[in-house]
Design a protein around this motif. Structure first.
Motif, PDB file in Angstrom:
ATOM      1  N   GLU A 299       4.100   5.017  -1.520  1.00 40.72           N
ATOM      2  CA  GLU A 299       3.280   5.596  -0.456  1.00 40.72           C
ATOM      3  C   GLU A 299       2.942   4.558   0.617  1.00 40.72           C
ATOM      4  N   VAL A 300       2.556   3.360   0.208  1.00 36.78           N
ATOM      5  CA  VAL A 300       2.126   2.366   1.195  1.00 36.78           C
ATOM      6  C   VAL A 300       3.299   1.863   2.031  1.00 36.78           C
TER       7      VAL A 300
ATOM      8  N   ASP B 248       5.609   3.705   3.057  1.00 35.43           N
ATOM      9  CA  ASP B 248       5.855   4.788   4.012  1.00 35.43           C
ATOM     10  C   ASP B 248       4.549   5.142   4.730  1.00 35.43           C
ATOM     11  N   SER B 249       3.865   4.135   5.225  1.00 42.87           N
ATOM     12  CA  SER B 249       2.571   4.350   5.878  1.00 42.87           C
ATOM     13  C   SER B 249       2.423   3.381   7.042  1.00 42.87           C
ATOM     14  N   SER B 250       1.283   3.471   7.717  1.00 41.40           N
ATOM     15  CA  SER B 250       1.008   2.564   8.832  1.00 41.40           C
ATOM     16  C   SER B 250       0.380   1.251   8.381  1.00 41.40           C
ATOM     17  N   TYR B 251       0.158   1.112   7.080  1.00 39.91           N
ATOM     18  CA  TYR B 251      -0.379  -0.144   6.559  1.00 39.91           C
ATOM     19  C   TYR B 251       0.673  -1.257   6.631  1.00 39.91           C
TER      20      TYR B 251
ATOM     21  N   ASP C 157      -7.485  14.795   0.196  1.00 43.82           N
ATOM     22  CA  ASP C 157      -6.108  14.872   0.672  1.00 43.82           C
ATOM     23  C   ASP C 157      -5.492  16.226   0.309  1.00 43.82           C
TER      24      ASP C 157
ATOM     25  N   LYS D  44      -9.677  14.868   6.071  1.00 41.15           N
ATOM     26  CA  LYS D  44      -9.115  13.577   6.443  1.00 41.15           C
ATOM     27  C   LYS D  44     -10.146  12.458   6.609  1.00 41.15           C
TER      28      LYS D  44
ATOM     29  N   GLY E 219      -1.958   7.324  -4.037  1.00 40.17           N
ATOM     30  CA  GLY E 219      -1.297   7.260  -2.741  1.00 40.17           C
ATOM     31  C   GLY E 219      -2.029   7.982  -1.625  1.00 40.17           C
ATOM     32  N   SER E 220      -3.055   8.770  -1.961  1.00 41.55           N
ATOM     33  CA  SER E 220      -3.760   9.545  -0.927  1.00 41.55           C
ATOM     34  C   SER E 220      -4.595   8.665  -0.008  1.00 41.55           C
TER      35      SER E 220
ATOM     36  N   LYS F 107      -3.732   6.520   1.978  1.00 42.22           N
ATOM     37  CA  LYS F 107      -3.084   6.306   3.282  1.00 42.22           C
ATOM     38  C   LYS F 107      -3.319   7.474   4.241  1.00 42.22           C
ATOM     39  N   ARG F 108      -3.802   8.614   3.714  1.00 41.74           N
ATOM     40  CA  ARG F 108      -3.976   9.796   4.562  1.00 41.74           C
ATOM     41  C   ARG F 108      -5.438  10.167   4.787  1.00 41.74           C
TER      42      ARG F 108
END
Length: 242
Positions: free
Chosen positions: A35-36, A38-41, A122, A127, A149-150, A152-153
């Motif tokens: 998840e991380v 595929d995130s903006s982190y 999530d 949000k 993984g939530s 990130k959202r």
């Protein structure tokens, strides 16, 4: 190969002090790492089980491969068979603009509860979470792991709740309370803060006095209370139904 400096850094991220000083946190396990990535982190580097080396041949993130036992020694988890990521944290000082529906957490200190609540939010498309300053830290490894993984959202902000609620009069303020209106008959406002208190102490008095409407989950058995994460899930489910 990991350097001693990197090993020391990873170990420092087991504590809140280390996470704050370095502005970094740990993401552990397969789901969280996927998840991380595929995130903006911003991921500083990965430490991955050598058995999964073939899955990371194309990644641009610096990656170190170790045995399962070596990874477990670095991990906060009792057993970590996959790996961990060292990730740059984001500021939690402000969320703007506010959504129509925001979850408010007052004194929720158990990391597992917060992580589960983030995952529930999530699931139901909430949000934004606003936490009291004494709630458990968003980047606590147990919180991150429990979110699956939530994290990130869902955004999380830490504030003085009394000041925050007074500063945002456009939202109705409802609170979970055993003496409140039956949730099954309640119609939620369009713009709303949903306030959940700690399992031990409920909503503190200075926040409670600002609540405009109180709701309760009807009880049919003999249990004295519900876990705050379970309660949040039930309330958000009824919110989405309405």
């Amino acid at each position: 190969m990991l350097t001693n400096k990197q090993i020391k850094l990873i170990n420092s991220l087991h504590s809140k002090k280390g996470r704050l000083e370095n502005e970094l946190f740990l993401v552990e396990g397969e789901k969280g790492i996927q998840e991380v990535l595929d995130s903006s982190y911003e991921v500083e580097f990965l430490v991955i089980n050598v058995d999964f080396q073939h899955l990371f041949s194309a990644t641009s993130v610096p990656t170190f491969f170790l045995s399962k036992d070596e990874i477990t020694k670095l991990s906060t988890l009792t057993i970590n068979q996959y790996g961990l990521a060292v990730v740059r944290s984001k500021s939690s000082n402000e969320i703007t603009p506010l959504d129509d529906v925001v979850l408010i957490l007052d004194g929720v200190r158990d990391p597992g509860n917060l992580g589960t609540i983030i995952r529930i939010c999530d699931w139901y498309g909430i949000k934004q979470i606003v936490c009291s300053n004494d709630s458990t830290e968003f980047y606590n490894p147990k919180v991150i792991s429990a979110t699956m993984g939530s994290f990130k959202r869902v955004e999380c902000m830490y504030v003085d709740l009394q000041d925050f609620l007074l500063s945002n009069p456009s939202h109705s303020i409802i609170g979970a309370d055993l003496a409140g209106e039956n949730l099954h008959h309640y119609q939620f406002p369009q713009k709303v803060f949903i306030v959940m208190g700690s399992e031990s102490h409920g909503i503190r008095p200075e926040v409670s006095k600002l609540i405009q409407q109180r709701i309760t989950i009807p009880r049919f058995g003999e249990a004295e209370s519900l876990n705050v994460a379970i309660s949040t899930g039930i309330i958000l489910d009824h919110f989405r139904r309405s």
